[in-house]
Enzyme design. Structure first.
Site, PDB file in Angstrom:
ATOM      1  N   TYR A   1      27.009  42.332  45.072  1.00 15.49           N
ATOM      2  CA  TYR A   1      28.010  42.251  44.007  1.00 15.49           C
ATOM      3  C   TYR A   1      27.987  43.517  43.149  1.00 15.49           C
ATOM      4  CZ  TYR A   1      30.857  40.079  40.358  1.00 15.49           C
ATOM      5  OH  TYR A   1      31.854  39.789  39.466  1.00 15.49           O
TER       6      TYR A   1
ATOM      7  N   ASN B   1      11.301  37.061  46.618  1.00 14.93           N
ATOM      8  CA  ASN B   1      12.493  36.907  45.784  1.00 14.93           C
ATOM      9  C   ASN B   1      12.731  38.182  44.991  1.00 14.93           C
ATOM     10  OD1 ASN B   1      14.491  36.260  43.981  1.00 14.93           O
ATOM     11  ND2 ASN B   1      13.539  34.385  43.251  1.00 14.93           N
TER      12      ASN B   1
ATOM     13  N   THR C   1      29.511  33.619  29.700  1.00 19.67           N
ATOM     14  CA  THR C   1      29.512  32.175  29.942  1.00 19.67           C
ATOM     15  C   THR C   1      28.145  31.705  30.435  1.00 19.67           C
ATOM     16  OG1 THR C   1      30.149  32.288  32.267  1.00 19.67           O
ATOM     17  CG2 THR C   1      31.938  32.363  30.624  1.00 19.67           C
TER      18      THR C   1
ATOM     19  N   ILE D   1      23.745  39.629  36.217  1.00 19.88           N
ATOM     20  CA  ILE D   1      23.746  40.191  34.864  1.00 19.88           C
ATOM     21  C   ILE D   1      24.437  39.202  33.937  1.00 19.88           C
ATOM     22  CG2 ILE D   1      24.490  42.112  33.401  1.00 19.88           C
ATOM     23  CD1 ILE D   1      24.409  43.890  35.913  1.00 19.88           C
TER      24      ILE D   1
ATOM     25  N   HIS E   1      27.587  30.553  33.284  1.00 20.06           N
ATOM     26  CA  HIS E   1      27.498  30.742  34.728  1.00 20.06           C
ATOM     27  C   HIS E   1      26.226  31.505  35.107  1.00 20.06           C
ATOM     28  CE1 HIS E   1      28.858  31.069  38.847  1.00 20.06           C
ATOM     29  NE2 HIS E   1      28.775  32.388  38.791  1.00 20.06           N
TER      30      HIS E   1
ATOM     31  N   ARG F   1      14.894  48.335  37.180  1.00 19.20           N
ATOM     32  CA  ARG F   1      14.168  47.427  38.071  1.00 19.20           C
ATOM     33  C   ARG F   1      14.466  47.696  39.542  1.00 19.20           C
ATOM     34  NH1 ARG F   1      14.536  45.738  33.261  1.00 19.20           N
ATOM     35  NH2 ARG F   1      13.058  44.273  32.334  1.00 19.20           N
TER      36      ARG F   1
ATOM     37  N   LEU G   1      24.068  32.991  44.957  1.00 17.38           N
ATOM     38  CA  LEU G   1      23.948  31.591  45.364  1.00 17.38           C
ATOM     39  C   LEU G   1      23.969  31.429  46.886  1.00 17.38           C
ATOM     40  CD1 LEU G   1      26.130  29.789  42.691  1.00 17.38           C
ATOM     41  CD2 LEU G   1      23.634  29.744  42.909  1.00 17.38           C
ATOM     42  N   GLU G   2      24.535  32.382  47.592  1.00 16.26           N
ATOM     43  CA  GLU G   2      24.583  32.305  49.051  1.00 16.26           C
ATOM     44  C   GLU G   2      23.326  32.866  49.710  1.00 16.26           C
ATOM     45  OE1 GLU G   2      28.185  31.523  47.314  1.00 16.26           O
ATOM     46  OE2 GLU G   2      27.388  33.563  47.252  1.00 16.26           O
TER      47      GLU G   2
ATOM     48  N   CYS H   1      21.509  40.793  42.278  1.00 17.29           N
ATOM     49  CA  CYS H   1      21.419  41.053  40.846  1.00 17.29           C
ATOM     50  C   CYS H   1      22.413  40.161  40.111  1.00 17.29           C
ATOM     51  CB  CYS H   1      21.731  42.523  40.567  1.00 17.29           C
ATOM     52  SG  CYS H   1      21.670  42.956  38.815  1.00 17.29           S
TER      53      CYS H   1
END
Length: 179
Positions: free
Chosen positions: A27, A114, A88, A84, A90, A128, A59-60, A82
């Site tokens: 993303y 992870n 909201t 960020i 979410h 990071r 999430l995938e 990542c």
């Protein structure tokens, strides 16, 4: 505390080949590319081979690792992405659910590291992700390698706990079966 030094375990060595799957949610492409570079460098240093796949979002990542763990022949997995914080809630859902799913996969025997960053700003993510700085992609690869080494030390995966299909014998310690 930010900036504190920490100890890093030396990479394990292997007498048999090791193959990992890197699953990345690109993303934030620049962050993902840095994390991939760090993970690949660590795997190369350990003499491991790898494949790379991309999924739409954090999430995938666990879903793809779960599928590969059940249906493919990888020794371990490196989860990269990542998240960020936005305006909201979410962010909280994605962070918590992706982390929880990866933890559950690990408890089911998947050797995984992870490397999904959960940060407040792109600047934090950059520090990071950068292989020359905190190198969290390399750290996730190292974590997966350490778990593979432990699994091999303890004799490999023994299957799942719980119910099994009728007619599926389980070998007993004396070499017999309970069927």
């Amino acid at each position: 505390m930010a900036g504190a030094s920490h100890y890093t375990l030396p990479l394990p060595s292997f007498d048999k080949p090791v193959k990992l799957l890197i699953v990345v949610a690109p993303y934030y492409r620049d962050i993902a590319d840095m994390m991939i570079a760090g993970a690949r460098a660590t795997l190369d240093e350990a003499g491991a081979t790898h494949e790379l796949i991309e999924v739409p979002g954090a999430l995938e990542v666990p879903a793809a690792i779960g599928q590969a763990h059940r249906m493919a022949n990888f020794d371990g997995f490196v989860a990269l992405g990542c998240v960020i914080r936005g305006e909201t809630t979410h962010y909280d859902t994605v962070c918590n659910d992706s982390s929880r799913a990866l933890t559950l996969l690990g408890l089911q025997g998947a050797c995984l590291g992870n490397g999904i960053l959960t940060v407040e700003t792109i600047e934090q993510a950059t520090v990071r992700a950068d292989p020359k700085d905190q190198n969290k992609g390399g750290g996730a690869a190292a974590a997966a390698l350490h778990l593979i080494a432990l699994q091999r030390r303890w004799g490999g995966a023994r299957g799942t706990v719980g119910f099994r299909p009728a007619g599926d014998p389980v070998l007993m310690a004396d070499g017999g079966s309970d069927a």
